[in-house]
Write a protein that holds these residues in place. Sequence first.
Motif, PDB file in Angstrom:
ATOM      1  N   PHE A  54       2.765 -73.020 -33.456  1.00 26.68           N
ATOM      2  CA  PHE A  54       3.897 -72.123 -33.635  1.00 26.68           C
ATOM      3  C   PHE A  54       3.397 -70.895 -34.376  1.00 26.68           C
ATOM      4  O   PHE A  54       2.698 -71.005 -35.397  1.00 26.68           O
ATOM      5  CB  PHE A  54       4.996 -72.831 -34.444  1.00 26.68           C
ATOM      6  N   VAL A  55       3.725 -69.716 -33.854  1.00 27.53           N
ATOM      7  CA  VAL A  55       3.233 -68.458 -34.416  1.00 27.53           C
ATOM      8  C   VAL A  55       4.431 -67.592 -34.789  1.00 27.53           C
ATOM      9  O   VAL A  55       5.390 -67.499 -34.017  1.00 27.53           O
ATOM     10  CB  VAL A  55       2.343 -67.719 -33.396  1.00 27.53           C
ATOM     11  N   TRP A  56       4.369 -66.961 -35.960  1.00 24.73           N
ATOM     12  CA  TRP A  56       5.461 -66.054 -36.303  1.00 24.73           C
ATOM     13  C   TRP A  56       4.957 -64.926 -37.187  1.00 24.73           C
ATOM     14  O   TRP A  56       3.860 -64.977 -37.739  1.00 24.73           O
ATOM     15  CB  TRP A  56       6.631 -66.799 -36.946  1.00 24.73           C
ATOM     16  N   LEU A  57       5.761 -63.871 -37.246  1.00 20.98           N
ATOM     17  CA  LEU A  57       5.430 -62.656 -37.979  1.00 20.98           C
ATOM     18  C   LEU A  57       6.467 -62.425 -39.068  1.00 20.98           C
ATOM     19  O   LEU A  57       7.668 -62.638 -38.845  1.00 20.98           O
ATOM     20  CB  LEU A  57       5.410 -61.446 -37.041  1.00 20.98           C
ATOM     21  N   ARG A  58       5.994 -61.976 -40.229  1.00 22.56           N
ATOM     22  CA  ARG A  58       6.892 -61.662 -41.334  1.00 22.56           C
ATOM     23  C   ARG A  58       6.351 -60.416 -42.030  1.00 22.56           C
ATOM     24  O   ARG A  58       5.161 -60.316 -42.305  1.00 22.56           O
ATOM     25  CB  ARG A  58       6.964 -62.837 -42.308  1.00 22.56           C
ATOM     26  N   SER A  59       7.251 -59.460 -42.327  1.00 21.53           N
ATOM     27  CA  SER A  59       6.778 -58.204 -42.925  1.00 21.53           C
ATOM     28  C   SER A  59       7.547 -57.879 -44.203  1.00 21.53           C
ATOM     29  O   SER A  59       8.657 -58.375 -44.448  1.00 21.53           O
ATOM     30  CB  SER A  59       6.891 -57.053 -41.924  1.00 21.53           C
ATOM     31  N   PHE A  60       6.926 -56.989 -44.993  1.00 25.61           N
ATOM     32  CA  PHE A  60       7.419 -56.632 -46.323  1.00 25.61           C
ATOM     33  C   PHE A  60       7.186 -55.140 -46.554  1.00 25.61           C
ATOM     34  O   PHE A  60       6.281 -54.548 -45.971  1.00 25.61           O
ATOM     35  CB  PHE A  60       6.672 -57.421 -47.408  1.00 25.61           C
ATOM     36  N   GLN A  61       7.958 -54.562 -47.472  1.00 26.48           N
ATOM     37  CA  GLN A  61       7.769 -53.146 -47.793  1.00 26.48           C
ATOM     38  C   GLN A  61       6.398 -52.887 -48.396  1.00 26.48           C
ATOM     39  O   GLN A  61       5.742 -51.892 -48.068  1.00 26.48           O
ATOM     40  CB  GLN A  61       8.867 -52.666 -48.739  1.00 26.48           C
ATOM     41  N   LEU A 124       3.830 -62.304 -25.262  1.00 27.61           N
ATOM     42  CA  LEU A 124       3.155 -61.420 -26.213  1.00 27.61           C
ATOM     43  C   LEU A 124       1.754 -61.959 -26.461  1.00 27.61           C
ATOM     44  O   LEU A 124       1.573 -63.162 -26.636  1.00 27.61           O
ATOM     45  CB  LEU A 124       3.917 -61.372 -27.533  1.00 27.61           C
ATOM     46  N   THR A 125       0.764 -61.064 -26.462  1.00 28.38           N
ATOM     47  CA  THR A 125      -0.588 -61.464 -26.826  1.00 28.38           C
ATOM     48  C   THR A 125      -0.980 -60.778 -28.123  1.00 28.38           C
ATOM     49  O   THR A 125      -0.581 -59.643 -28.386  1.00 28.38           O
ATOM     50  CB  THR A 125      -1.602 -61.088 -25.739  1.00 28.38           C
ATOM     51  N   ALA A 126      -1.762 -61.485 -28.931  1.00 28.75           N
ATOM     52  CA  ALA A 126      -2.345 -60.924 -30.149  1.00 28.75           C
ATOM     53  C   ALA A 126      -3.852 -61.038 -30.028  1.00 28.75           C
ATOM     54  O   ALA A 126      -4.381 -62.152 -29.920  1.00 28.75           O
ATOM     55  CB  ALA A 126      -1.845 -61.666 -31.382  1.00 28.75           C
ATOM     56  N   VAL A 182     -10.352 -57.713 -40.056  1.00 30.82           N
ATOM     57  CA  VAL A 182     -10.034 -57.739 -38.629  1.00 30.82           C
ATOM     58  C   VAL A 182      -9.204 -56.529 -38.218  1.00 30.82           C
ATOM     59  O   VAL A 182      -8.520 -55.900 -39.039  1.00 30.82           O
ATOM     60  CB  VAL A 182      -9.249 -59.021 -38.258  1.00 30.82           C
ATOM     61  N   PHE A 183      -9.285 -56.231 -36.940  1.00 31.03           N
ATOM     62  CA  PHE A 183      -8.379 -55.307 -36.266  1.00 31.03           C
ATOM     63  C   PHE A 183      -7.589 -56.129 -35.266  1.00 31.03           C
ATOM     64  O   PHE A 183      -8.170 -56.902 -34.500  1.00 31.03           O
ATOM     65  CB  PHE A 183      -9.168 -54.205 -35.548  1.00 31.03           C
ATOM     66  N   VAL A 184      -6.267 -56.003 -35.286  1.00 30.99           N
ATOM     67  CA  VAL A 184      -5.391 -56.817 -34.437  1.00 30.99           C
ATOM     68  C   VAL A 184      -4.485 -55.906 -33.634  1.00 30.99           C
ATOM     69  O   VAL A 184      -3.894 -54.969 -34.182  1.00 30.99           O
ATOM     70  CB  VAL A 184      -4.522 -57.779 -35.284  1.00 30.99           C
ATOM     71  N   TRP A 185      -4.373 -56.192 -32.336  1.00 30.51           N
ATOM     72  CA  TRP A 185      -3.393 -55.455 -31.543  1.00 30.51           C
ATOM     73  C   TRP A 185      -2.557 -56.418 -30.712  1.00 30.51           C
ATOM     74  O   TRP A 185      -3.014 -57.491 -30.320  1.00 30.51           O
ATOM     75  CB  TRP A 185      -4.048 -54.376 -30.683  1.00 30.51           C
ATOM     76  N   PHE A 186      -1.298 -56.019 -30.514  1.00 28.96           N
ATOM     77  CA  PHE A 186      -0.318 -56.824 -29.791  1.00 28.96           C
ATOM     78  C   PHE A 186       0.058 -56.109 -28.497  1.00 28.96           C
ATOM     79  O   PHE A 186       0.279 -54.896 -28.494  1.00 28.96           O
ATOM     80  CB  PHE A 186       0.944 -57.026 -30.633  1.00 28.96           C
ATOM     81  N   ALA A 187       0.143 -56.872 -27.427  1.00 25.68           N
ATOM     82  CA  ALA A 187       0.546 -56.312 -26.135  1.00 25.68           C
ATOM     83  C   ALA A 187       1.615 -57.200 -25.507  1.00 25.68           C
ATOM     84  O   ALA A 187       1.703 -58.401 -25.797  1.00 25.68           O
ATOM     85  CB  ALA A 187      -0.650 -56.197 -25.193  1.00 25.68           C
ATOM     86  N   ALA A 188       2.428 -56.603 -24.638  1.00 30.83           N
ATOM     87  CA  ALA A 188       3.543 -57.315 -24.011  1.00 30.83           C
ATOM     88  C   ALA A 188       3.345 -57.407 -22.505  1.00 30.83           C
ATOM     89  O   ALA A 188       2.828 -56.477 -21.875  1.00 30.83           O
ATOM     90  CB  ALA A 188       4.860 -56.598 -24.314  1.00 30.83           C
ATOM     91  N   PHE A 189       3.809 -58.515 -21.933  1.00 26.93           N
ATOM     92  CA  PHE A 189       3.750 -58.738 -20.496  1.00 26.93           C
ATOM     93  C   PHE A 189       5.055 -59.386 -20.045  1.00 26.93           C
ATOM     94  O   PHE A 189       5.699 -60.111 -20.801  1.00 26.93           O
ATOM     95  CB  PHE A 189       2.573 -59.647 -20.129  1.00 26.93           C
ATOM     96  N   ALA A 190       5.413 -59.142 -18.800  1.00 21.06           N
ATOM     97  CA  ALA A 190       6.660 -59.710 -18.284  1.00 21.06           C
ATOM     98  C   ALA A 190       6.582 -61.226 -18.183  1.00 21.06           C
ATOM     99  O   ALA A 190       7.562 -61.930 -18.431  1.00 21.06           O
ATOM    100  CB  ALA A 190       6.975 -59.111 -16.919  1.00 21.06           C
ATOM    101  N   ASP A 191       5.408 -61.746 -17.826  1.00 18.27           N
ATOM    102  CA  ASP A 191       5.236 -63.187 -17.669  1.00 18.27           C
ATOM    103  C   ASP A 191       3.745 -63.490 -17.581  1.00 18.27           C
ATOM    104  O   ASP A 191       2.895 -62.585 -17.657  1.00 18.27           O
ATOM    105  CB  ASP A 191       5.975 -63.712 -16.431  1.00 18.27           C
ATOM    106  N   ALA A 192       3.413 -64.763 -17.423  1.00 18.23           N
ATOM    107  CA  ALA A 192       2.006 -65.162 -17.370  1.00 18.23           C
ATOM    108  C   ALA A 192       1.295 -64.557 -16.166  1.00 18.23           C
ATOM    109  O   ALA A 192       0.106 -64.232 -16.238  1.00 18.23           O
ATOM    110  CB  ALA A 192       1.901 -66.686 -17.340  1.00 18.23           C
ATOM    111  N   GLY A 193       2.013 -64.396 -15.062  1.00 21.37           N
ATOM    112  CA  GLY A 193       1.413 -63.783 -13.888  1.00 21.37           C
ATOM    113  C   GLY A 193       0.978 -62.351 -14.154  1.00 21.37           C
ATOM    114  O   GLY A 193      -0.089 -61.916 -13.701  1.00 21.37           O
ATOM    115  N   ALA A 194       1.792 -61.609 -14.882  1.00 18.50           N
ATOM    116  CA  ALA A 194       1.440 -60.232 -15.220  1.00 18.50           C
ATOM    117  C   ALA A 194       0.207 -60.194 -16.117  1.00 18.50           C
ATOM    118  O   ALA A 194      -0.643 -59.303 -15.989  1.00 18.50           O
ATOM    119  CB  ALA A 194       2.618 -59.547 -15.907  1.00 18.50           C
ATOM    120  N   LEU A 195       0.081 -61.164 -17.020  1.00 14.65           N
ATOM    121  CA  LEU A 195      -1.101 -61.228 -17.884  1.00 14.65           C
ATOM    122  C   LEU A 195      -2.354 -61.511 -17.063  1.00 14.65           C
ATOM    123  O   LEU A 195      -3.392 -60.861 -17.253  1.00 14.65           O
ATOM    124  CB  LEU A 195      -0.908 -62.308 -18.944  1.00 14.65           C
TER     125      LEU A 195
END
Length: 210
Positions: A54-61, A124-126, A182-195
């Motif tokens: 399970f992966v999740w993101l949490r951010s702060f000021q 989403l890919t990281a 590290v350098f991390v980037w996130f990308a979005a895809f419609a579905d696994a086929g698009a990836l």
Amino acid sequence: MSTHAVLELRQYTLRPGQRERLVGLFEREFVESQEALGMRLPGQFRDLDDPDRFVWLRSFQDMTTRAASLAAFYEGPVWRAHREAANATMLDSDDVLLLRPAQAFALEGMARPAAGERAPAGLLTATICPAPPADLAALARSFDAQVRPVLERLGAPVLAQFVTEPARNTFARLPVREGESVFVWFAAFADAGALVHHQAAAALDPIVGA
């Protein structure tokens, strides 16, 4: 809406078969209760390659408000009421990268699905790239100028880019991965086929396929 300058990328290893139990508990009890204390939770994700992750993101000021917000939550009534149920699903919760934005997520105007409503389909890919601390700023600039346009032309919209936050962990009760850069980037895809289609095209490109 104020800018959040610190992001946690949290990857949990769960006990076999417990992910849906944690997802349900998380969405019901832990999203709004954390955001009420000044945190943001940009997303929670099921790892498609591992049914017990399970992966999740949490951010702060900033790092100071991170310490105060985490103390308020983990010493507060919601976590006290549900921590045993949450912890019972987990084998490891210490795989955490502490990051700061080179290009933050654009969240303004986006609405979270209502309780019980499924989120829109998507993937989403990281991508996590180790690099020396002294090279991170130049790497982020090079990625944005040279790599990102190619990725997006090949069907991978880049949502955000982050580098390691070098500050000391201000809430020692929750460990983070220290000594890593590290350098991390996130990308979005419609579905696994698009990836899959993107990966095939990218493998042939001289810039991103090397």
